[in-house]
Design a protein around this motif. Sequence first.
Motif, PDB file in Angstrom:
ATOM      1  N   GLY A 107       3.860  17.675 -16.136  1.00  0.00           N
ATOM      2  CA  GLY A 107       4.603  17.456 -17.370  1.00  0.00           C
ATOM      3  C   GLY A 107       3.849  17.825 -18.629  1.00  0.00           C
ATOM      4  N   GLN A 108       2.565  18.088 -18.528  1.00  0.00           N
ATOM      5  CA  GLN A 108       1.767  18.423 -19.710  1.00  0.00           C
ATOM      6  C   GLN A 108       1.806  19.919 -19.999  1.00  0.00           C
ATOM      7  OE1 GLN A 108      -2.241  16.849 -18.988  1.00  0.00           O
ATOM      8  NE2 GLN A 108      -1.896  15.438 -20.686  1.00  0.00           N
ATOM      9  N   GLU A 109       1.935  20.217 -21.264  1.00  0.00           N
ATOM     10  CA  GLU A 109       1.801  21.597 -21.719  1.00  0.00           C
ATOM     11  C   GLU A 109       0.485  21.779 -22.460  1.00  0.00           C
ATOM     12  OE1 GLU A 109       5.294  22.970 -23.749  1.00  0.00           O
ATOM     13  OE2 GLU A 109       6.594  21.993 -22.287  1.00  0.00           O
ATOM     14  N   ALA A 110      -0.092  20.665 -22.892  1.00  0.00           N
ATOM     15  CA  ALA A 110      -1.368  20.677 -23.597  1.00  0.00           C
ATOM     16  C   ALA A 110      -2.096  19.376 -23.236  1.00  0.00           C
ATOM     17  CB  ALA A 110      -1.137  20.760 -25.111  1.00  0.00           C
ATOM     18  N   PRO A 111      -3.419  19.350 -23.383  1.00  0.00           N
ATOM     19  CA  PRO A 111      -4.154  18.124 -23.049  1.00  0.00           C
ATOM     20  C   PRO A 111      -3.825  16.988 -24.025  1.00  0.00           C
ATOM     21  CG  PRO A 111      -5.644  19.791 -23.933  1.00  0.00           C
ATOM     22  CD  PRO A 111      -4.294  20.430 -23.807  1.00  0.00           C
ATOM     23  N   GLY A 112      -4.097  15.787 -23.576  1.00  0.00           N
ATOM     24  CA  GLY A 112      -3.843  14.617 -24.411  1.00  0.00           C
ATOM     25  C   GLY A 112      -4.740  14.563 -25.631  1.00  0.00           C
ATOM     26  N   LEU A 113      -4.313  13.775 -26.597  1.00  0.00           N
ATOM     27  CA  LEU A 113      -5.064  13.605 -27.838  1.00  0.00           C
ATOM     28  C   LEU A 113      -6.119  12.507 -27.749  1.00  0.00           C
ATOM     29  CD1 LEU A 113      -2.099  13.857 -30.340  1.00  0.00           C
ATOM     30  CD2 LEU A 113      -4.075  15.383 -30.272  1.00  0.00           C
ATOM     31  N   GLY A 114      -5.989  11.635 -26.752  1.00  0.00           N
ATOM     32  CA  GLY A 114      -6.905  10.508 -26.658  1.00  0.00           C
ATOM     33  C   GLY A 114      -6.536   9.372 -27.598  1.00  0.00           C
ATOM     34  N   LEU A 115      -5.278   9.318 -28.004  1.00  0.00           N
ATOM     35  CA  LEU A 115      -4.818   8.292 -28.949  1.00  0.00           C
ATOM     36  C   LEU A 115      -4.003   7.182 -28.295  1.00  0.00           C
ATOM     37  CD1 LEU A 115      -3.694  10.593 -31.905  1.00  0.00           C
ATOM     38  CD2 LEU A 115      -5.757   9.198 -31.750  1.00  0.00           C
ATOM     39  N   GLY A 116      -3.935   7.179 -26.982  1.00  0.00           N
ATOM     40  CA  GLY A 116      -3.090   6.218 -26.273  1.00  0.00           C
ATOM     41  C   GLY A 116      -3.337   4.774 -26.657  1.00  0.00           C
ATOM     42  N   ARG A 117      -4.584   4.362 -26.679  1.00  0.00           N
ATOM     43  CA  ARG A 117      -4.899   2.956 -27.005  1.00  0.00           C
ATOM     44  C   ARG A 117      -4.505   2.614 -28.432  1.00  0.00           C
ATOM     45  NH1 ARG A 117     -10.514   2.544 -23.757  1.00  0.00           N
ATOM     46  NH2 ARG A 117      -9.556   2.282 -21.729  1.00  0.00           N
TER      47      ARG A 117
ATOM     48  N   LYS B 210       0.573   0.054  -6.775  1.00  0.00           N
ATOM     49  CA  LYS B 210      -0.773  -0.428  -6.468  1.00  0.00           C
ATOM     50  C   LYS B 210      -1.253   0.077  -5.110  1.00  0.00           C
ATOM     51  CE  LYS B 210      -2.158  -4.470  -7.958  1.00  0.00           C
ATOM     52  NZ  LYS B 210      -2.342  -5.790  -8.535  1.00  0.00           N
ATOM     53  N   GLN B 211      -0.383   0.029  -4.136  1.00  0.00           N
ATOM     54  CA  GLN B 211      -0.760   0.461  -2.791  1.00  0.00           C
ATOM     55  C   GLN B 211      -1.047   1.957  -2.763  1.00  0.00           C
ATOM     56  OE1 GLN B 211      -1.443  -1.716  -0.631  1.00  0.00           O
ATOM     57  NE2 GLN B 211      -1.668  -0.550   1.243  1.00  0.00           N
ATOM     58  N   LEU B 212      -0.229   2.715  -3.442  1.00  0.00           N
ATOM     59  CA  LEU B 212      -0.418   4.160  -3.538  1.00  0.00           C
ATOM     60  C   LEU B 212      -1.776   4.479  -4.150  1.00  0.00           C
ATOM     61  CD1 LEU B 212       0.768   7.054  -3.374  1.00  0.00           C
ATOM     62  CD2 LEU B 212       1.852   6.614  -5.573  1.00  0.00           C
ATOM     63  N   GLY B 213      -2.069   3.854  -5.276  1.00  0.00           N
ATOM     64  CA  GLY B 213      -3.363   4.067  -5.930  1.00  0.00           C
ATOM     65  C   GLY B 213      -4.523   3.551  -5.101  1.00  0.00           C
ATOM     66  N   GLY B 214      -4.305   2.447  -4.410  1.00  0.00           N
ATOM     67  CA  GLY B 214      -5.366   1.877  -3.590  1.00  0.00           C
ATOM     68  C   GLY B 214      -5.689   2.718  -2.376  1.00  0.00           C
ATOM     69  N   GLU B 215      -4.668   3.222  -1.703  1.00  0.00           N
ATOM     70  CA  GLU B 215      -4.905   3.999  -0.492  1.00  0.00           C
ATOM     71  C   GLU B 215      -5.334   5.438  -0.779  1.00  0.00           C
ATOM     72  OE1 GLU B 215      -2.113   1.635   2.726  1.00  0.00           O
ATOM     73  OE2 GLU B 215      -1.474   3.635   2.103  1.00  0.00           O
ATOM     74  N   LEU B 216      -4.805   6.028  -1.830  1.00  0.00           N
ATOM     75  CA  LEU B 216      -5.102   7.433  -2.100  1.00  0.00           C
ATOM     76  C   LEU B 216      -5.965   7.657  -3.337  1.00  0.00           C
ATOM     77  CD1 LEU B 216      -1.608   8.987  -1.275  1.00  0.00           C
ATOM     78  CD2 LEU B 216      -3.611   8.755   0.212  1.00  0.00           C
ATOM     79  N   GLY B 217      -5.974   6.688  -4.253  1.00  0.00           N
ATOM     80  CA  GLY B 217      -6.696   6.847  -5.509  1.00  0.00           C
ATOM     81  C   GLY B 217      -8.198   6.937  -5.359  1.00  0.00           C
ATOM     82  N   ARG B 218      -8.735   6.396  -4.278  1.00  0.00           N
ATOM     83  CA  ARG B 218     -10.190   6.476  -4.064  1.00  0.00           C
ATOM     84  C   ARG B 218     -10.606   7.875  -3.614  1.00  0.00           C
ATOM     85  NH1 ARG B 218      -8.917   1.241  -2.316  1.00  0.00           N
ATOM     86  NH2 ARG B 218      -8.455   1.946  -0.213  1.00  0.00           N
ATOM     87  N   LYS B 219      -9.707   8.565  -2.918  1.00  0.00           N
ATOM     88  CA  LYS B 219     -10.034   9.882  -2.370  1.00  0.00           C
ATOM     89  C   LYS B 219      -9.619  11.024  -3.301  1.00  0.00           C
ATOM     90  CE  LYS B 219      -9.545  12.753   1.722  1.00  0.00           C
ATOM     91  NZ  LYS B 219      -8.938  12.944   3.016  1.00  0.00           N
ATOM     92  N   PHE B 220      -8.543  10.814  -4.042  1.00  0.00           N
ATOM     93  CA  PHE B 220      -7.998  11.862  -4.891  1.00  0.00           C
ATOM     94  C   PHE B 220      -8.023  11.415  -6.345  1.00  0.00           C
ATOM     95  CE2 PHE B 220      -6.057  12.148  -0.717  1.00  0.00           C
ATOM     96  CZ  PHE B 220      -6.291  13.477  -0.388  1.00  0.00           C
ATOM     97  N   GLY B 221      -8.333  12.320  -7.245  1.00  0.00           N
ATOM     98  CA  GLY B 221      -8.319  12.015  -8.665  1.00  0.00           C
ATOM     99  C   GLY B 221      -6.891  11.832  -9.157  1.00  0.00           C
ATOM    100  N   LEU B 222      -6.759  11.295 -10.344  1.00  0.00           N
ATOM    101  CA  LEU B 222      -5.448  11.019 -10.923  1.00  0.00           C
ATOM    102  C   LEU B 222      -4.583  12.276 -11.004  1.00  0.00           C
ATOM    103  CD1 LEU B 222      -3.608   8.876 -12.246  1.00  0.00           C
ATOM    104  CD2 LEU B 222      -4.643   9.505 -14.434  1.00  0.00           C
ATOM    105  N   ALA B 223      -5.158  13.360 -11.484  1.00  0.00           N
ATOM    106  CA  ALA B 223      -4.386  14.604 -11.613  1.00  0.00           C
ATOM    107  C   ALA B 223      -3.967  15.126 -10.250  1.00  0.00           C
ATOM    108  CB  ALA B 223      -5.197  15.657 -12.369  1.00  0.00           C
ATOM    109  N   GLU B 224      -4.895  15.152  -9.310  1.00  0.00           N
ATOM    110  CA  GLU B 224      -4.587  15.684  -7.981  1.00  0.00           C
ATOM    111  C   GLU B 224      -3.518  14.842  -7.289  1.00  0.00           C
ATOM    112  OE1 GLU B 224      -7.097  17.606  -4.330  1.00  0.00           O
ATOM    113  OE2 GLU B 224      -7.913  15.793  -5.238  1.00  0.00           O
ATOM    114  N   LEU B 225      -3.633  13.521  -7.397  1.00  0.00           N
ATOM    115  CA  LEU B 225      -2.649  12.642  -6.777  1.00  0.00           C
ATOM    116  C   LEU B 225      -1.283  12.791  -7.435  1.00  0.00           C
ATOM    117  CD1 LEU B 225      -1.812  10.509  -4.782  1.00  0.00           C
ATOM    118  CD2 LEU B 225      -2.895   8.770  -6.230  1.00  0.00           C
ATOM    119  N   SER B 226      -1.257  12.873  -8.746  1.00  0.00           N
ATOM    120  CA  SER B 226       0.017  13.032  -9.448  1.00  0.00           C
ATOM    121  C   SER B 226       0.674  14.366  -9.086  1.00  0.00           C
ATOM    122  CB  SER B 226      -0.206  12.918 -10.958  1.00  0.00           C
ATOM    123  OG  SER B 226       0.999  12.646 -11.626  1.00  0.00           O
ATOM    124  N   HIS B 227      -0.115  15.431  -8.991  1.00  0.00           N
ATOM    125  CA  HIS B 227       0.426  16.731  -8.574  1.00  0.00           C
ATOM    126  C   HIS B 227       0.907  16.678  -7.126  1.00  0.00           C
ATOM    127  CE1 HIS B 227      -0.179  19.319 -12.011  1.00  0.00           C
ATOM    128  NE2 HIS B 227      -1.390  18.834 -12.182  1.00  0.00           N
TER     129      HIS B 227
END
Length: 168
Positions: free
Chosen positions: A31-41, A88-105
């Motif tokens: 969904g990204q066309e450009a990187p984030g700004l880092g302003l989320g918080r 939570k389960q998805l992130g717990g089982e796969l999040g340790r092996k795959f990075g956020l971007a890779e898992l989301s893709h």
Amino acid sequence: LDSDDELLQIEWLMLQHPLGEFTADRPRLPGQEAPGLGLGRSVLAFLMHLCRISGAVGIINRPEFYHNAAIYARAAKYVDPRFEARRKQLGGELGRKFGLAELSHAIEGGCVLENNETFGWFNQPQLLPVAAELRTYFRSTDYRSSVKEYRQKYHYKIDENCLKGLHL
């Protein structure tokens, strides 16, 4: 949540740097066309302040992608404990092996299996509680034990051949 409670609803929010470039440390997310700004918080703090001064009890959104839900999960929970358990389960089982971007893709590419069936992302309400009574709901024994119980019903794995075919 009472029917007369006011919520701030986020329909669409994009915090992207139109002149920025993706890097190995900050790869493109679905969904990204450009990187984030880092302003989320900072934006989140502003929206929470807006809730407090307007009398809204929380902020509700429907994360379009897994990575959105995972990032928001630092402060927000799915209203329905089944979806919180799945996230939570998805992130717990796969999040340790795959990075956020890779898992989301992998999810967007149809490479993730949930209980041996192709997993499709769920567009369900996630709520960031601002008022104490909503925070109490998410901290309640009923909610937490429901999440724990549902987590045991879901198992995830990635089809490695499918993932290789995505050419990330």
